[in-house]
Design an enzyme around this catalytic site. Sequence first.
Site, PDB file in Angstrom:
ATOM      1  N   SER A   1      34.418  34.556  36.759  1.00 44.00           N
ATOM      2  CA  SER A   1      35.731  33.952  36.728  1.00 44.00           C
ATOM      3  C   SER A   1      35.801  32.578  37.376  1.00 44.00           C
ATOM      4  O   SER A   1      36.851  31.933  37.360  1.00 44.00           O
ATOM      5  CB  SER A   1      36.743  34.879  37.397  1.00 44.00           C
ATOM      6  OG  SER A   1      36.447  35.083  38.761  1.00 44.00           O
TER       7      SER A   1
ATOM      8  N   LYS B   1      38.921  27.371  44.315  1.00 45.25           N
ATOM      9  CA  LYS B   1      39.225  28.176  43.137  1.00 45.25           C
ATOM     10  C   LYS B   1      40.659  28.726  43.197  1.00 45.25           C
ATOM     11  O   LYS B   1      41.160  29.076  44.271  1.00 45.25           O
ATOM     12  CB  LYS B   1      38.227  29.336  43.040  1.00 45.25           C
ATOM     13  CG  LYS B   1      38.380  30.212  41.807  1.00 45.25           C
ATOM     14  CD  LYS B   1      37.304  31.284  41.803  1.00 45.25           C
ATOM     15  CE  LYS B   1      37.481  32.282  40.675  1.00 45.25           C
ATOM     16  NZ  LYS B   1      36.439  33.327  40.690  1.00 45.25           N
TER      17      LYS B   1
ATOM     18  N   SER C   1      31.146  36.600  39.499  1.00 46.50           N
ATOM     19  CA  SER C   1      31.984  35.447  39.170  1.00 46.50           C
ATOM     20  C   SER C   1      31.536  34.128  39.763  1.00 46.50           C
ATOM     21  O   SER C   1      32.050  33.081  39.378  1.00 46.50           O
ATOM     22  CB  SER C   1      33.439  35.720  39.583  1.00 46.50           C
ATOM     23  OG  SER C   1      34.004  36.722  38.774  1.00 46.50           O
TER      24      SER C   1
END
Length: 474
Positions: free
Chosen positions: A155, A79, A179
């Site tokens: 996220s 990520k 997230s």
Amino acid sequence: MLTRDEWMSHDLVGLAGLVAEGQIAPRAVLETAIREIEAQNPRVNAVVVTAFEEALDALDARVEAGDTPRFLGMPYLIKDLHAPVRGLPLSNGSERFKGTVFDFDSTLVSRLRAAGFGLLGRSASPEFGLTLETDSAAWGTTRNPWDLERGAGGSSGGAGAAVASGMMPAAHATDSAGSIRIPAAFNGLVGFKPSRALNPFGPHRGDPNHGISHEHAVAVSLRDTAAILDVTAGPDTGAPYFTAKPSTPFEALIEQAPRRLRIGLVTTRLDGKPIDPVCAAAAEKTGRLLSGLGHEVEEALPDFDVQALTDAMIRVLLASLAGLFPGAGELGEEELAGLEPMTRAALRYSRQVSLSDHLQRTAVINREVRRLAAYFERFDLMVTPATATPPLPHKSLPMTATDLDGFLDRLFELSPFTAPFNASGMPAIVLPVHQTPEGLPIASQLIGKMADDALVLKVARQIEVASPWRARPA
């Protein structure tokens, strides 16, 4: 290379098994993932930085050296938030920080690399992970493979969309208020937030936001979730605290049937307010399934002030942003240049937090987490919905907003079930057990006592076996 149908029929552990049996070469696995990224990414915009040649070269060097760990050539994305990878740019979803390169791997990344994973690039994140949709001025909008008009969650929406679209079976994700779990829920995947500090967070971070922030993965299966955790879990040198991993691998533990458990079921918000009926139905369905498996299931709300805990936790988390620009006084336009409106609002807020307010909020977290933890003196596990709504249309919580208080209120209205368990550090997993009438994925959440990750994963595996889900859209 594998055909797409062949590729989509295997999880990560299955692909590694094909390599171990000599049915396919590890380079062919990595090349298949590259082909799928190139085919699917224009549609969903999940991968924002690529390192294809670097990953292939690293794989070839290991094969030539006779270094063949179990997950050699297995594709993975890291990520674009909080996870340094040597030589791979890290922007934290921000135009301002595009091109930032670190000369080291985080401990978690180094363990993935040592296990043989081919690190193919970075998945999209909103700027500093501040919202529950993955949309940024830096990288654009990430779309949900189940419905391109809806967001992939945030996220870790890039990771969720990458896995759900079939680029690979699992991908790295982070979680400071949901997230990992929100994108897993919106994309029909397994999303596990381990207990606080079961996975390492060094060497670049000591205490990750007062223990609020976590790292792990989104995946298509429980065994992938467990197998990756076996690779990454355990303290790194100098860790200020850690949660010990069991002596038996998680991948083996999940195949052991749990004892008969007492499970508390929540079908409303944690404060008793109603949610979208289709989301409540996912929790109800999970409760019925667990009861049918022989567990004792009882509807029961925890007794704590969820609003006070959530508000204190998110404001402690936001206060950590002050470290981006050390110093005192108002932030000027030069310091805020290249940042999105909500990031600017959050940064300004962070600079205004007094030490007294900050410490009082940590005291509130302590008080309410202990009240929440008392629930687990009565129950072994808690089941809740994963979110209060189905996957959201794009721009449901845009970073172009400037009202921080209104933004936070809206965030926790849409996602009231995840943040309390960041504050508590308890293990929590979402499972895609249900669908809307239109076929969109809907998930339930399973939470356990602190450090009881193995039990959470065992019961999740029971659910997976008893009621298999379709992890990816047709």
